[in-house]
Design a protein around this motif. Sequence first.
Motif, PDB file in Angstrom:
ATOM      1  N   LEU A  31      14.777  31.891  10.993  1.00  0.00           N
ATOM      2  CA  LEU A  31      15.586  31.493  12.145  1.00  0.00           C
ATOM      3  C   LEU A  31      16.312  30.175  11.916  1.00  0.00           C
ATOM      4  O   LEU A  31      17.017  29.687  12.784  1.00  0.00           O
ATOM      5  CB  LEU A  31      14.686  31.378  13.387  1.00  0.00           C
ATOM      6  N   GLY A  32      16.104  29.614  10.730  1.00  0.00           N
ATOM      7  CA  GLY A  32      16.756  28.360  10.413  1.00  0.00           C
ATOM      8  C   GLY A  32      15.976  27.134  10.886  1.00  0.00           C
ATOM      9  O   GLY A  32      16.485  26.019  10.820  1.00  0.00           O
ATOM     10  N   MET A  33      14.759  27.355  11.367  1.00  0.00           N
ATOM     11  CA  MET A  33      13.927  26.248  11.842  1.00  0.00           C
ATOM     12  C   MET A  33      13.147  25.673  10.660  1.00  0.00           C
ATOM     13  O   MET A  33      12.574  26.418   9.859  1.00  0.00           O
ATOM     14  CB  MET A  33      12.966  26.715  12.934  1.00  0.00           C
ATOM     15  N   THR A  34      13.108  24.362  10.581  1.00  0.00           N
ATOM     16  CA  THR A  34      12.416  23.697   9.480  1.00  0.00           C
ATOM     17  C   THR A  34      11.085  23.148   9.953  1.00  0.00           C
ATOM     18  O   THR A  34      11.018  22.458  10.977  1.00  0.00           O
ATOM     19  CB  THR A  34      13.280  22.559   8.902  1.00  0.00           C
ATOM     20  N   ASP A  35      10.037  23.486   9.216  1.00  0.00           N
ATOM     21  CA  ASP A  35       8.702  22.929   9.448  1.00  0.00           C
ATOM     22  C   ASP A  35       8.383  21.977   8.308  1.00  0.00           C
ATOM     23  O   ASP A  35       8.744  22.232   7.149  1.00  0.00           O
ATOM     24  CB  ASP A  35       7.632  24.027   9.471  1.00  0.00           C
ATOM     25  N   THR A  36       7.701  20.928   8.652  1.00  0.00           N
ATOM     26  CA  THR A  36       7.303  19.938   7.657  1.00  0.00           C
ATOM     27  C   THR A  36       5.791  19.791   7.671  1.00  0.00           C
ATOM     28  O   THR A  36       5.195  19.581   8.725  1.00  0.00           O
ATOM     29  CB  THR A  36       7.956  18.565   7.948  1.00  0.00           C
ATOM     30  N   ASP A  37       5.173  19.931   6.512  1.00  0.00           N
ATOM     31  CA  ASP A  37       3.738  19.722   6.343  1.00  0.00           C
ATOM     32  C   ASP A  37       3.542  18.414   5.590  1.00  0.00           C
ATOM     33  O   ASP A  37       4.181  18.182   4.553  1.00  0.00           O
ATOM     34  CB  ASP A  37       3.094  20.858   5.540  1.00  0.00           C
ATOM     35  N   VAL A  38       2.663  17.582   6.119  1.00  0.00           N
ATOM     36  CA  VAL A  38       2.363  16.291   5.499  1.00  0.00           C
ATOM     37  C   VAL A  38       0.875  16.259   5.189  1.00  0.00           C
ATOM     38  O   VAL A  38       0.042  16.488   6.066  1.00  0.00           O
ATOM     39  CB  VAL A  38       2.729  15.114   6.439  1.00  0.00           C
ATOM     40  N   SER A  39       0.541  15.990   3.940  1.00  0.00           N
ATOM     41  CA  SER A  39      -0.863  15.932   3.537  1.00  0.00           C
ATOM     42  C   SER A  39      -1.489  14.618   3.992  1.00  0.00           C
ATOM     43  O   SER A  39      -0.791  13.667   4.370  1.00  0.00           O
ATOM     44  CB  SER A  39      -0.981  16.020   2.011  1.00  0.00           C
ATOM     45  N   SER A  40      -2.799  14.563   3.925  1.00  0.00           N
ATOM     46  CA  SER A  40      -3.494  13.301   4.172  1.00  0.00           C
ATOM     47  C   SER A  40      -3.013  12.275   3.155  1.00  0.00           C
ATOM     48  O   SER A  40      -2.595  12.625   2.051  1.00  0.00           O
ATOM     49  CB  SER A  40      -5.000  13.482   4.017  1.00  0.00           C
ATOM     50  N   SER A  41      -3.097  11.017   3.532  1.00  0.00           N
ATOM     51  CA  SER A  41      -2.651   9.980   2.606  1.00  0.00           C
ATOM     52  C   SER A  41      -3.636   9.823   1.463  1.00  0.00           C
ATOM     53  O   SER A  41      -4.821  10.132   1.572  1.00  0.00           O
ATOM     54  CB  SER A  41      -2.467   8.656   3.336  1.00  0.00           C
ATOM     55  N   LYS A  42      -3.122   9.360   0.350  1.00  0.00           N
ATOM     56  CA  LYS A  42      -3.910   8.992  -0.821  1.00  0.00           C
ATOM     57  C   LYS A  42      -3.489   7.569  -1.174  1.00  0.00           C
ATOM     58  O   LYS A  42      -2.803   7.335  -2.163  1.00  0.00           O
ATOM     59  CB  LYS A  42      -3.652   9.964  -1.967  1.00  0.00           C
ATOM     60  N   PRO A  43      -3.892   6.598  -0.320  1.00  0.00           N
ATOM     61  CA  PRO A  43      -3.356   5.250  -0.450  1.00  0.00           C
ATOM     62  C   PRO A  43      -3.820   4.523  -1.708  1.00  0.00           C
ATOM     63  O   PRO A  43      -4.971   4.642  -2.135  1.00  0.00           O
ATOM     64  CB  PRO A  43      -3.858   4.538   0.809  1.00  0.00           C
ATOM     65  N   SER A  44      -2.883   3.780  -2.283  1.00  0.00           N
ATOM     66  CA  SER A  44      -3.180   2.971  -3.458  1.00  0.00           C
ATOM     67  C   SER A  44      -2.306   1.721  -3.436  1.00  0.00           C
ATOM     68  O   SER A  44      -1.317   1.653  -2.716  1.00  0.00           O
ATOM     69  CB  SER A  44      -2.948   3.768  -4.745  1.00  0.00           C
TER      70      SER A  44
ATOM     71  N   ILE B 294       0.873  -1.167   0.000  1.00  0.00           N
ATOM     72  CA  ILE B 294       0.000   0.000   0.000  1.00  0.00           C
ATOM     73  C   ILE B 294       0.914   1.222   0.000  1.00  0.00           C
ATOM     74  O   ILE B 294       1.728   1.398   0.910  1.00  0.00           O
ATOM     75  CB  ILE B 294      -0.919   0.013   1.231  1.00  0.00           C
ATOM     76  N   GLU B 295       0.805   2.014  -1.035  1.00  0.00           N
ATOM     77  CA  GLU B 295       1.563   3.258  -1.130  1.00  0.00           C
ATOM     78  C   GLU B 295       0.699   4.349  -0.503  1.00  0.00           C
ATOM     79  O   GLU B 295      -0.430   4.554  -0.926  1.00  0.00           O
ATOM     80  CB  GLU B 295       1.869   3.591  -2.590  1.00  0.00           C
ATOM     81  N   TYR B 296       1.229   5.044   0.506  1.00  0.00           N
ATOM     82  CA  TYR B 296       0.434   6.065   1.177  1.00  0.00           C
ATOM     83  C   TYR B 296       0.334   7.364   0.383  1.00  0.00           C
ATOM     84  O   TYR B 296      -0.629   8.094   0.496  1.00  0.00           O
ATOM     85  CB  TYR B 296       0.979   6.340   2.579  1.00  0.00           C
ATOM     86  N   ASN B 297       1.329   7.673  -0.415  1.00  0.00           N
ATOM     87  CA  ASN B 297       1.307   8.832  -1.316  1.00  0.00           C
ATOM     88  C   ASN B 297       1.058  10.164  -0.608  1.00  0.00           C
ATOM     89  O   ASN B 297       0.282  11.004  -1.085  1.00  0.00           O
ATOM     90  CB  ASN B 297       0.270   8.621  -2.432  1.00  0.00           C
ATOM     91  N   HIS B 298       1.705  10.369   0.530  1.00  0.00           N
ATOM     92  CA  HIS B 298       1.620  11.673   1.202  1.00  0.00           C
ATOM     93  C   HIS B 298       2.395  12.711   0.389  1.00  0.00           C
ATOM     94  O   HIS B 298       3.443  12.411  -0.166  1.00  0.00           O
ATOM     95  CB  HIS B 298       2.277  11.607   2.597  1.00  0.00           C
ATOM     96  N   ASP B 299       1.880  13.918   0.337  1.00  0.00           N
ATOM     97  CA  ASP B 299       2.659  15.041  -0.184  1.00  0.00           C
ATOM     98  C   ASP B 299       3.376  15.639   1.016  1.00  0.00           C
ATOM     99  O   ASP B 299       2.747  15.952   2.031  1.00  0.00           O
ATOM    100  CB  ASP B 299       1.755  16.090  -0.831  1.00  0.00           C
ATOM    101  N   VAL B 300       4.692  15.788   0.915  1.00  0.00           N
ATOM    102  CA  VAL B 300       5.493  16.321   2.011  1.00  0.00           C
ATOM    103  C   VAL B 300       6.176  17.596   1.524  1.00  0.00           C
ATOM    104  O   VAL B 300       6.807  17.610   0.469  1.00  0.00           O
ATOM    105  CB  VAL B 300       6.551  15.288   2.479  1.00  0.00           C
ATOM    106  N   GLU B 301       5.998  18.662   2.305  1.00  0.00           N
ATOM    107  CA  GLU B 301       6.604  19.938   1.949  1.00  0.00           C
ATOM    108  C   GLU B 301       7.348  20.485   3.156  1.00  0.00           C
ATOM    109  O   GLU B 301       6.793  20.538   4.261  1.00  0.00           O
ATOM    110  CB  GLU B 301       5.523  20.926   1.507  1.00  0.00           C
TER     111      GLU B 301
END
Length: 176
Positions: free
Chosen positions: A60-73, A47-54
């Motif tokens: 300040l050099g701090m990294t934020d990560t946004d993860v979309s809902s899965s689109k499993p296939s 099962i590929e979850y296919n999240h979009d990750v940005e």
Amino acid sequence: MAAANINLPAGQKADRKLEMIFVNTGTAGGPDYQWELQGRGVEDASIEYNHDVEQTTDILGMTDTDVSSSKPSMELDPNTIRGGQKLNEKLLDIERRQATSEFGTFDVLLVHCYLGTATTGPFAAEVHHGCTVVPTSLGGSNYVGLPMNIYLSNDCELGTVTIAKGVPTFTADDAE
């Protein structure tokens, strides 16, 4: 709801056959599901979850990560036509009638036979409603193949499954 336990001895790997996928070949939405186990002849399926990750980095050099809902296939290839396969019959019928909207009317049951309270079940499971099952080709060299992609809907009910004589019985968490 607590996380399901992995019901394997420490360090033991879960055999692939313990992750089962069934497709309802009866009327969509139940209540009389006719679950058909998928994967006969398929050597590898995930099962590929296919999240979009940005990721973004602020000033300040701090990294934020946004993860979309899965689109499993999931891709089931090869899928050889065999007698008695109800899902293949339905897919061929849909394709022959060119009724493509019907590809999105399937219920899919995922059973995790390594998650639960005992190795004999009940096992953690979920039913995805309104999934899309699409054949990708028809043909082959030695045998007739009908490889397919299964797109899960994320419209799912969590619950448990018991399996008797190869037939799963799903109980939704809210039904307990």
